[in-house]
Write a protein that holds these residues in place. Structure first.
Motif, PDB file in Angstrom:
ATOM      1  N   LEU A 106       5.587   0.284   1.334  1.00 39.62           N
ATOM      2  CA  LEU A 106       4.337   0.716   2.421  1.00 39.62           C
ATOM      3  C   LEU A 106       5.448  -0.648   3.789  1.00 39.62           C
ATOM      4  O   LEU A 106       5.153  -1.100   3.214  1.00 39.62           O
ATOM      5  N   VAL A 107       6.036  -0.051   4.616  1.00 36.62           N
ATOM      6  CA  VAL A 107       5.950  -1.123   5.879  1.00 36.62           C
ATOM      7  C   VAL A 107       5.523  -0.323   7.286  1.00 36.62           C
ATOM      8  O   VAL A 107       5.668   0.776   7.828  1.00 36.62           O
ATOM      9  N   ARG A 108       5.058  -0.549   8.363  1.00 40.96           N
ATOM     10  CA  ARG A 108       5.061  -0.078   9.661  1.00 40.96           C
ATOM     11  C   ARG A 108       4.967  -1.412  10.674  1.00 40.96           C
ATOM     12  O   ARG A 108       4.185  -1.856  10.275  1.00 40.96           O
ATOM     13  N   ALA A 109       4.542  -0.954  11.723  1.00 42.19           N
ATOM     14  CA  ALA A 109       4.804  -1.172  12.923  1.00 42.19           C
ATOM     15  C   ALA A 109       4.470  -0.561  13.970  1.00 42.19           C
ATOM     16  O   ALA A 109       4.973   0.315  14.013  1.00 42.19           O
ATOM     17  N   GLU A 110       4.362  -1.135  15.556  1.00 39.70           N
ATOM     18  CA  GLU A 110       3.995  -0.485  16.454  1.00 39.70           C
ATOM     19  C   GLU A 110       5.368  -0.504  17.911  1.00 39.70           C
ATOM     20  O   GLU A 110       5.651  -1.308  17.448  1.00 39.70           O
ATOM     21  N   LEU A 111       5.518   0.799  18.419  1.00 46.01           N
ATOM     22  CA  LEU A 111       6.992   0.194  18.811  1.00 46.01           C
ATOM     23  C   LEU A 111       6.630   1.337  20.344  1.00 46.01           C
ATOM     24  O   LEU A 111       5.501   1.305  20.867  1.00 46.01           O
TER      25      LEU A 111
END
Length: 224
Positions: A106-111
């Motif tokens: 799982l990988v996540r970030a805000e854009l």
């Protein structure tokens, strides 16, 4: 270590955590040699200094043996992206995996909202994962996963908050096994960190490394 939604670790605290640690240690002592070698390689891997990695309680029901890491891309006291990588092992093999090992992530970030609105963003993010593996010459099979983008808009008492957009990559793949039935988990971890770096918008790890294509727009760092 989360950029948006809190830490990924789901372990219990206090005495329960201590008991789990003792149980995990006993299980590690009796686990198959290929799994122990694969875990040792993960622990010994040298990674970019901007990426903080630490063990986290693994899921218990996906495979007879499992090991998990969580990571955050850090800039000072800010998190740019975060994720979890889980190593699964079934000595008897698994039909869906077509192997005895499986990596799940799982990988996540805000854009920035403009970037999140790009219709090609899911395909690009998936290509970052496969490209990171290919750039290091890693053999793998049976890749599968999802790329999800979500937007939050605030109203009423929360209307002062700016709209937020997030990208999330969930994926799994089968690392090809080498000598002794052990995959090169250290190299797979390095590739996964390359993916984290891309999502976080970091520059390439070294001169001439064109495998990392950064986001042209992303939301600013999130407080840890």
């Amino acid at each position: 270590m989360a950029a948006a939604q809190g830490r990924l670790s789901d372990g219990a605290g206090g005495m329960d955590e201590a008991k789990d640690t003792e149980k995990d240690r006993r299980e590690a002592d009796t686990s198959p040699l290929p799994f122990r070698a694969a875990v040792d390689a993960l622990r010994a891997a040298r990674l970019r200094p901007q990426i903080e990695v630490e063990p986290t309680p693994p899921p218990k029901r996906l495979a007879p043996y499992s090991y998990a890491l969580e990571a955050a891309v850090v800039d000072g006291d800010q998190d740019l992206a975060d994720g979890r990588l889980v190593l699964l092992h079934d000595p008897a093999g698994h039909d869906a995996w077509r192997g005895t090992f499986r990596l799940v992530t799982l990988v996540r970030a805000e854009l920035e909202s403009e970037m999140a609105a790009d219709p090609l963003l899911p395909e690009v993010c998936w290509s970052w994962l496969t490209g990171a593996l290919q750039a290091r010459g890693l053999a793998y099979g049976e890749p599968s996963g999802t790329v999800t983008r979500a937007s939050s808009h605030y109203f009423g008492g929360l209307s002062a908050r700016p709209a937020a957009s997030q990208i999330e990559i969930r994926a799994s793949w089968t690392p090809r096994e080498g000598l002794g039935g052990v995959p090169d988990t250290a190299a797979h971890l390095a590739s996964w960190c390359d993916l984290l770096a891309q999502v976080a918008g970091l520059p390439p790890a070294g001169p001439g490394d064109a495998s990392v294509v950064t986001l042209p727009q992303r939301r600013g760092p999130q407080s840890r």
